[in-house]
Design an enzyme around this catalytic site. Structure first.
Site, PDB file in Angstrom:
ATOM      1  N   GLY A   1      45.940  40.712  48.522  1.00 54.72           N
ATOM      2  CA  GLY A   1      47.231  41.250  48.090  1.00 54.72           C
ATOM      3  C   GLY A   1      48.252  40.210  47.662  1.00 54.72           C
ATOM      4  O   GLY A   1      49.454  40.474  47.702  1.00 54.72           O
TER       5      GLY A   1
ATOM      6  N   LEU B   1      36.105  51.688  39.866  1.00 50.47           N
ATOM      7  CA  LEU B   1      36.476  52.303  38.589  1.00 50.47           C
ATOM      8  C   LEU B   1      37.335  53.531  38.875  1.00 50.47           C
ATOM      9  O   LEU B   1      37.188  54.166  39.916  1.00 50.47           O
ATOM     10  CB  LEU B   1      35.226  52.775  37.851  1.00 50.47           C
ATOM     11  CG  LEU B   1      34.488  51.794  36.953  1.00 50.47           C
ATOM     12  CD1 LEU B   1      33.343  52.530  36.254  1.00 50.47           C
ATOM     13  CD2 LEU B   1      35.399  51.161  35.921  1.00 50.47           C
TER      14      LEU B   1
ATOM     15  N   ASN C   1      45.883  46.221  34.674  1.00 53.86           N
ATOM     16  CA  ASN C   1      45.002  45.502  35.592  1.00 53.86           C
ATOM     17  C   ASN C   1      45.145  44.011  35.338  1.00 53.86           C
ATOM     18  O   ASN C   1      45.389  43.591  34.211  1.00 53.86           O
ATOM     19  CB  ASN C   1      43.549  45.919  35.318  1.00 53.86           C
ATOM     20  CG  ASN C   1      42.557  45.179  36.192  1.00 53.86           C
ATOM     21  OD1 ASN C   1      42.716  45.093  37.408  1.00 53.86           O
ATOM     22  ND2 ASN C   1      41.520  44.619  35.577  1.00 53.86           N
TER      23      ASN C   1
ATOM     24  N   HIS D   1      43.022  40.486  35.522  1.00 56.95           N
ATOM     25  CA  HIS D   1      41.658  39.976  35.633  1.00 56.95           C
ATOM     26  C   HIS D   1      41.688  38.446  35.570  1.00 56.95           C
ATOM     27  O   HIS D   1      42.359  37.876  34.712  1.00 56.95           O
ATOM     28  CB  HIS D   1      40.787  40.535  34.510  1.00 56.95           C
ATOM     29  CG  HIS D   1      39.382  40.053  34.596  1.00 56.95           C
ATOM     30  ND1 HIS D   1      38.490  40.547  35.521  1.00 56.95           N
ATOM     31  CD2 HIS D   1      38.729  39.074  33.930  1.00 56.95           C
ATOM     32  CE1 HIS D   1      37.337  39.909  35.406  1.00 56.95           C
ATOM     33  NE2 HIS D   1      37.461  38.995  34.452  1.00 56.95           N
TER      34      HIS D   1
HETATM   35  C1  GRF Z   1      42.797  38.460  41.699  1.00 56.03           C
HETATM   36  O1  GRF Z   1      42.088  37.323  41.327  1.00 56.03           O
HETATM   37  C2  GRF Z   1      42.837  39.428  40.545  1.00 56.03           C
HETATM   38  O2  GRF Z   1      42.892  38.804  39.308  1.00 56.03           O
HETATM   39  C3  GRF Z   1      41.536  40.150  40.702  1.00 56.03           C
HETATM   40  O3  GRF Z   1      41.359  40.274  42.096  1.00 56.03           O
HETATM   41  C4  GRF Z   1      42.065  39.238  42.776  1.00 56.03           C
HETATM   42  C5  GRF Z   1      42.987  39.882  43.762  1.00 56.03           C
HETATM   43  O4  GRF Z   1      43.665  38.962  44.556  1.00 56.03           O
HETATM   44  N1  GRF Z   1      41.501  41.379  39.965  1.00 56.03           N
HETATM   45  P1  GRF Z   1      44.847  39.442  45.514  1.00 56.03           P
HETATM   46  O5  GRF Z   1      44.276  40.542  46.391  1.00 56.03           O
HETATM   47  O6  GRF Z   1      45.982  39.912  44.661  1.00 56.03           O
HETATM   48  O7  GRF Z   1      45.210  38.230  46.321  1.00 56.03           O
END
Ligand code: GRF
Length: 197
Positions: free
Chosen positions: A12, A93, A108, A110
């Site tokens: 998070g 998903l 989202n 990524h």
């Molecule tokens: C991040 O690297 C994000 O890009 C990916 O999942 C990870 C989540 O990290 N989708 P966090 O839970 O926000 O620390």
């Protein structure tokens, strides 16, 4: 006011940046009305509770079909009158009902420069490990609108991060978060509220 649901599965840190940017007044028109987690042990839930943000846990595995899962998520978005959804490390998903209802209102983050190192199976440390193994010199992060396929949908913002000679997947993951993700996600939220209000 934009009523946001943030969907998480893990630590998070991206949720935390949005919370911080709302508190600092950088995101003026936003309120996180619910945090939805696919994992009841996600540390993200503790972060939400610390700020008094309601939490909901919905794991795809607890539902017999995608339709039932989709209905359950839609119920939550109705109850909390959600305008906008941020996937911040959410691993499942989404169903068609939610995607149609929130068309171009779900984003989202990524951890790579889409279309590199993305798609089904590219989550957690994997995009970073694959980028190093491939010999890429640059990676980064992408914020995009969420369409049906994994990591598809129009790109909102991207930021590049250099891959160093001595990087391990873990050091790269940390730098991509610090140098790209934690800046991009609040900035994308701001860009979108600007567009839609
Ligand atoms: C991040 O690297 C994000 O890009 C990916 O999942 C990870 C989540 O990290 N989708 P966090 O839970 O926000 O620390």
């Amino acid at each position: 006011m934009f009523r946001i649901a943030v969907m998480v599965s893990g630590n998070g840190t991206n949720l935390q940046t949005i919370i911080n940017k709302i508190e600092e007044g950088y995101l003026k028109k936003a309120k996180i009305v619910v945090v939805i987690s696919s994992n009841k042990k996600a540390y993200a839930l503790q972060r939400a509770e610390k700020y008094g943000i309601p939490i909901e846990i919905k794991n795809r595995k607890d539902f017999d079909s995608m339709e039932e899962y989709d209905d359950a998520l839609q119920k939550i978005t109705n109850i909390y009158k959600v305008d906008f959804i941020v996937l911040a490390g959410f691993l499942s998903l989404l169903g068609e009902g939610l995607l149609d209802k929130y068309y171009n209102k779900i984003i989202n983050i990524h951890p790579s420069l889409i279309p590199s190192f993305c798609g089904q199976g590219f989550y957690g440390i994997i995009p970073h490990r694959t980028a190093i193994e491939y010999g890429a010199k640059i990676t980064g992060a992408t914020v995009h609108f969420v369409w049906k396929e994994y990591d598809s949908g129009p790109i909102i913002l991207q930021k590049s991060v250099e891959i160093m000679e001595n990087d391990t997947p873990e050091t790269l993951q940390e730098r991509v978060m610090e140098e790209a993700e934690w800046q991009l996600l609040p900035k994308s939220n701001k860009t979108i509220y600007g567009r839609q209000t």
